[in-house]
Write a protein that holds these residues in place. Structure first.
Motif, mmCIF file in Angstrom:
data_model
loop_
_atom_site.group_PDB
_atom_site.id
_atom_site.type_symbol
_atom_site.label_atom_id
_atom_site.label_comp_id
_atom_site.label_asym_id
_atom_site.label_seq_id
_atom_site.Cartn_x
_atom_site.Cartn_y
_atom_site.Cartn_z
ATOM 1 N N GLU A 139 1.524 10.683 -2.271
ATOM 2 C CA GLU A 139 1.253 11.779 -3.199
ATOM 3 C C GLU A 139 -0.072 11.590 -3.915
ATOM 4 O O GLU A 139 -0.862 12.523 -4.046
ATOM 5 C CB GLU A 139 2.402 11.899 -4.210
ATOM 6 N N SER A 140 -0.320 10.377 -4.399
ATOM 7 C CA SER A 140 -1.578 10.098 -5.092
ATOM 8 C C SER A 140 -2.770 10.282 -4.174
ATOM 9 O O SER A 140 -3.820 10.790 -4.580
ATOM 10 C CB SER A 140 -1.573 8.676 -5.660
ATOM 11 N N GLU A 143 -3.413 13.998 -3.688
ATOM 12 C CA GLU A 143 -4.023 14.544 -4.901
ATOM 13 C C GLU A 143 -5.505 14.185 -4.951
ATOM 14 O O GLU A 143 -6.343 15.017 -5.317
ATOM 15 C CB GLU A 143 -3.304 13.992 -6.138
ATOM 16 N N THR A 144 -5.823 12.937 -4.576
ATOM 17 C CA THR A 144 -7.220 12.490 -4.578
ATOM 18 C C THR A 144 -8.033 13.248 -3.533
ATOM 19 O O THR A 144 -9.172 13.660 -3.789
ATOM 20 C CB THR A 144 -7.286 10.976 -4.309
ATOM 21 N N HIS A 146 -7.501 16.218 -2.387
ATOM 22 C CA HIS A 146 -7.678 17.596 -2.852
ATOM 23 C C HIS A 146 -8.675 17.676 -4.020
ATOM 24 O O HIS A 146 -9.566 18.536 -4.025
ATOM 25 C CB HIS A 146 -6.332 18.169 -3.271
ATOM 26 N N GLU A 147 -8.538 16.777 -4.988
ATOM 27 C CA GLU A 147 -9.385 16.831 -6.189
ATOM 28 C C GLU A 147 -10.843 16.520 -5.882
ATOM 29 O O GLU A 147 -11.758 17.179 -6.398
ATOM 30 C CB GLU A 147 -8.856 15.854 -7.234
ATOM 31 N N HIS A 148 -11.082 15.504 -5.052
ATOM 32 C CA HIS A 148 -12.453 15.050 -4.790
ATOM 33 C C HIS A 148 -13.005 15.573 -3.460
ATOM 34 O O HIS A 148 -14.099 15.180 -3.063
ATOM 35 C CB HIS A 148 -12.504 13.521 -4.805
ATOM 36 N N ARG A 149 -12.243 16.426 -2.796
ATOM 37 C CA ARG A 149 -12.665 17.005 -1.522
ATOM 38 C C ARG A 149 -13.068 15.915 -0.528
ATOM 39 O O ARG A 149 -14.173 15.916 0.038
ATOM 40 C CB ARG A 149 -13.789 18.017 -1.728
ATOM 41 N N ARG A 172 -3.540 20.677 1.036
ATOM 42 C CA ARG A 172 -4.161 19.660 0.183
ATOM 43 C C ARG A 172 -5.122 18.758 0.948
ATOM 44 O O ARG A 172 -6.012 18.144 0.349
ATOM 45 C CB ARG A 172 -3.067 18.822 -0.491
ATOM 46 N N THR A 175 -9.791 19.431 3.622
ATOM 47 C CA THR A 175 -11.199 19.025 3.655
ATOM 48 C C THR A 175 -11.453 17.854 4.608
ATOM 49 O O THR A 175 -12.611 17.518 4.869
ATOM 50 C CB THR A 175 -11.677 18.614 2.249
#
Length: 211
Positions: A139-140, A143-144, A146-149, A172, A175
């Protein structure tokens, strides 16, 4: 069957190949070397028998009692060649898609062996940004990504299947362009499932260092 060659017709060498740096020499130890020797013992043999620097970037190949090649002594002296090869594989699109201006790597395993040599250090060499996570958690990691592409990472098959099991993983992880994996084989059915979710740019590097 027996006596039949594995490959009947040898393929022509590609026009563009990445060779060793200028001045690199390949030494073949014609005598018998104990296959139980470790890195330090092989390095000592290079120093005493050849009076050469085992860390100088040259290649030293050893053979066992039956005549088979069993060890190629590599060291940080080979670092330049390792980095150049892997950077070129990224740039030419052999590690997924050709590099673009917005590349971001993700390091989520120990730096030595596959992760460092195939992703973390080549990205540093090319001046590309990357994010480092202290440990793997599916999960982490999503999230990473998705957040940082994130566009590139290296993992083992178990990590890929865990990522694919997460909710909305496809969205998610959209990219990703360079998903390298190794350390163990990945079954064909699972590979197809993971490709459908994480994208088509899966690059199998299992056995790169062992072979």
């Amino acid at each position: 069957g027996r006596g039949k060659p594995v490959q009947r017709i040898a393929r022509a060498a590609p026009k563009h190949m990445i060779g060793p740096r200028a001045g690199t020499r390949v030494w073949l130890a014609a005598g018998i070397t104990d296959a139980r020797c470790g890195f330090d013992t092989l390095a000592a043999k290079v120093q005493t028998a050849l009076s050469e620097d085992p860390y100088g970037g040259h290649v030293f190949v050893f053979r066992g009692r039956r005549g088979e090649l069993f060890a190629v002594h590599t060291s940080y002296g080979n670092w330049d060649a390792i980095m150049r090869i892997n950077c070129e594989l990224y740039r030419t699109g052999l590690y997924g898609q050709p590099l673009e201006s917005d590349e971001v790597g993700l390091t989520v395993q120990q730096l030595m062996h596959g992760t460092g040599m195939l992703l973390s250090f080549p990205f540093l060499q090319m001046g590309l940004p990357q994010v480092v996570l202290p440990r793997f958690d599916a999960e982490s990691m999503l999230e990473t990504i998705h957040e940082h592409r994130i566009t590139a990472f290296f993992g083992v098959p178990g990590m890929l299947t865990r990522l694919a099991d997460c909710p909305n993983a496809a969205e998610r992880a959209r990219t990703l362009r360079h998903s390298l994996y190794g350390g163990a084989p990945l079954g064909l059915d699972e590979l197809r499932r993971v490709r459908r979710i994480l994208g088509p740019s899966m690059v199998q590097v299992y056995g790169r260092f062992e072979a």
